[in-house]
Write a protein that holds these residues in place. Structure first.
Motif, PDB file in Angstrom:
ATOM      1  N   ASP A   1     -25.165 -14.961  12.835  1.00 44.21           N
ATOM      2  CA  ASP A   1     -25.731 -13.820  13.137  1.00 44.21           C
ATOM      3  C   ASP A   1     -26.478 -13.706  11.614  1.00 44.21           C
ATOM      4  N   GLU A   2     -27.758 -12.707  11.167  1.00 41.27           N
ATOM      5  CA  GLU A   2     -28.894 -12.750   9.871  1.00 41.27           C
ATOM      6  C   GLU A   2     -28.107 -12.799   9.349  1.00 41.27           C
ATOM      7  N   THR A   3     -26.300 -11.586   8.956  1.00 41.93           N
ATOM      8  CA  THR A   3     -26.018 -11.722   8.453  1.00 41.93           C
ATOM      9  C   THR A   3     -24.834 -12.147   8.516  1.00 41.93           C
ATOM     10  N   ILE A   4     -23.567 -12.222   7.288  1.00 45.97           N
ATOM     11  CA  ILE A   4     -22.176 -12.626   7.850  1.00 45.97           C
ATOM     12  C   ILE A   4     -21.164 -11.523   8.053  1.00 45.97           C
ATOM     13  N   SER A   5     -20.501 -10.927   9.476  1.00 44.15           N
ATOM     14  CA  SER A   5     -19.313 -10.113   9.285  1.00 44.15           C
ATOM     15  C   SER A   5     -18.106 -10.840   9.313  1.00 44.15           C
ATOM     16  N   ILE A   6     -17.096  -9.780   8.374  1.00 43.00           N
ATOM     17  CA  ILE A   6     -16.150 -10.429   8.331  1.00 43.00           C
ATOM     18  C   ILE A   6     -14.966  -9.484   8.332  1.00 43.00           C
TER      19      ILE A   6
END
Length: 349
Positions: free
Chosen positions: A247-252
């Motif tokens: 994704d455009e941002t890293i989601s954890i």
């Protein structure tokens, strides 16, 4: 505001701004130039070898070798020959003289990680070397000398090992001259975010990909996790998610044991009014949310140690245990994320 990075030459950087980080980086700068033996203590994954490298590359020995040794990985039957070398004819396969790690570190630094793993006979030889810089190779008849600075590290309770007879008291006192204690990541506040962003940049450079930001939900929970694996655990997490997340941002997703903050009393009140909840019901919901978050946060900080959590809360253990039972909180979830925690092991429920 303090710099996020402290540099010690030859690409050695430590990242952080917290008071705990500043104390350590200031201590490293002072100890680097004194050329004395140093004992580095800290939990697994806190970066003890990084500090040892900083001590070496910040010293006058920086042009000499830095020899890291994992003492726990040396076979007990070979530890002395690996450390101090072998003379020709010492045993059947010793056809030539072979220098050991102590000699290889001549003019530089010998870093002994997991020094508590050394068998007693190797501890005796190490003590002699620390006392006067001399050693005797296996099978040798003459003592040899090496100008190597020794930096040792351990994540074990060395004093406890001394009391149990598993570690020599004289070696402990020799190593214990100058001690550098590395704080766990959970005690470094917002440094976990600085480190996470640093690792994103590192992996972006390594893999030739753009450095994407962490999304806000991830930023919110990272400081709430206790990080039992410390900086190494954070680095591995960012490494994996950087490679797998497109994704455009890293989601954890939050890890097990994260105590997400309770919603504010104002937010709870607004929800109660919007939902037309009776006062008594709304008040009970708000108290339950607070109690649950409070208990979870304490258990996260103490790695499931109920006795210590109750003490921090100022409550009797029995009363605190009733809260745990009332809100069906699983203490095992907090213990399972901290296999290396050493806080009150005998007190755990």
């Amino acid at each position: 505001m303090a710099h996020a990075e402290a540099g010690f030459g030859t690409g050695v950087f430590m990242v952080g701004r917290s008071p705990a980080f500043k104390r350590v980086s200031d201590m490293v700068a002072r100890l680097a130039v004194c050329d004395a033996s140093v004992l580095i203590e800290g939990e697994t994954g806190t970066g003890k070898e990084l500090l040892a490298r900083a001590l070496h590359y910040g010293s006058l020995r920086r042009q000499g070798p830095f020899i890291p040794v994992n003492c726990g990985a040396l076979p007990e039957t070979l530890v002395e020959s690996e450390m101090f070398g072998v003379c020709r004819g010492a045993y059947t396969d010793a056809r030539t003289d072979r220098p050991g790690l102590v000699q290889s570190a001549q003019g530089g630094t010998l870093f002994l990680d997991e020094v508590d793993s050394l068998p007693v006979h190797a501890q005796v030889a190490l003590l002699r070397f620390l006392q006067d810089g001399t050693f005797r190779p296996v099978g040798g008849v003459r003592e040899e000398r090496s100008d190597a600075r020794v930096i040792a590290a351990s994540n074990a309770d060395l004093q406890g090992l001394v009391r149990s007879g598993k570690f020599r008291a004289d070696l402990f006192f020799r190593l214990n001259l100058i001690v550098l204690v590395v704080p766990p990541l959970r005690d470094r506040g917002s440094d976990c975010m600085l480190l996470a962003e640093h690792f994103v940049r590192v992996f972006a450079l390594r893999f030739g990909r753009p450095a994407r930001p962490l999304n806000q939900a991830t930023v919110d929970w990272l400081p709430l996790y206790s990080w039992p694996g410390n900086v190494r655990e954070l680095e591995n997490l960012i490494h994996r998610e950087f490679l797998l997340n497109e994704d455009e941002t890293i989601s954890i997703e939050p890890l097990a044991g994260v105590a997400l903050p309770a919603r504010s009393s104002v937010s709870c009140a607004e929800d109660a009014v919007a939902g037309l909840q009776p006062y008594r019901q709304a008040r009970a919901s708000a108290l339950e949310a607070f109690d649950t978050a409070y208990v979870q946060q304490l258990l996260s900080q103490t790695h499931g140690n109920v006795t210590l959590a109750a003490r921090l809360a100022g409550k009797e253990r029995r009363a605190f245990g009733k809260l745990i039972k009332k809100y069906a909180i699983e203490c095992s979830a907090f213990r399972s994320v901290s296999p290396d925690a050493r806080i009150g092991e005998t007190d755990r429920q």
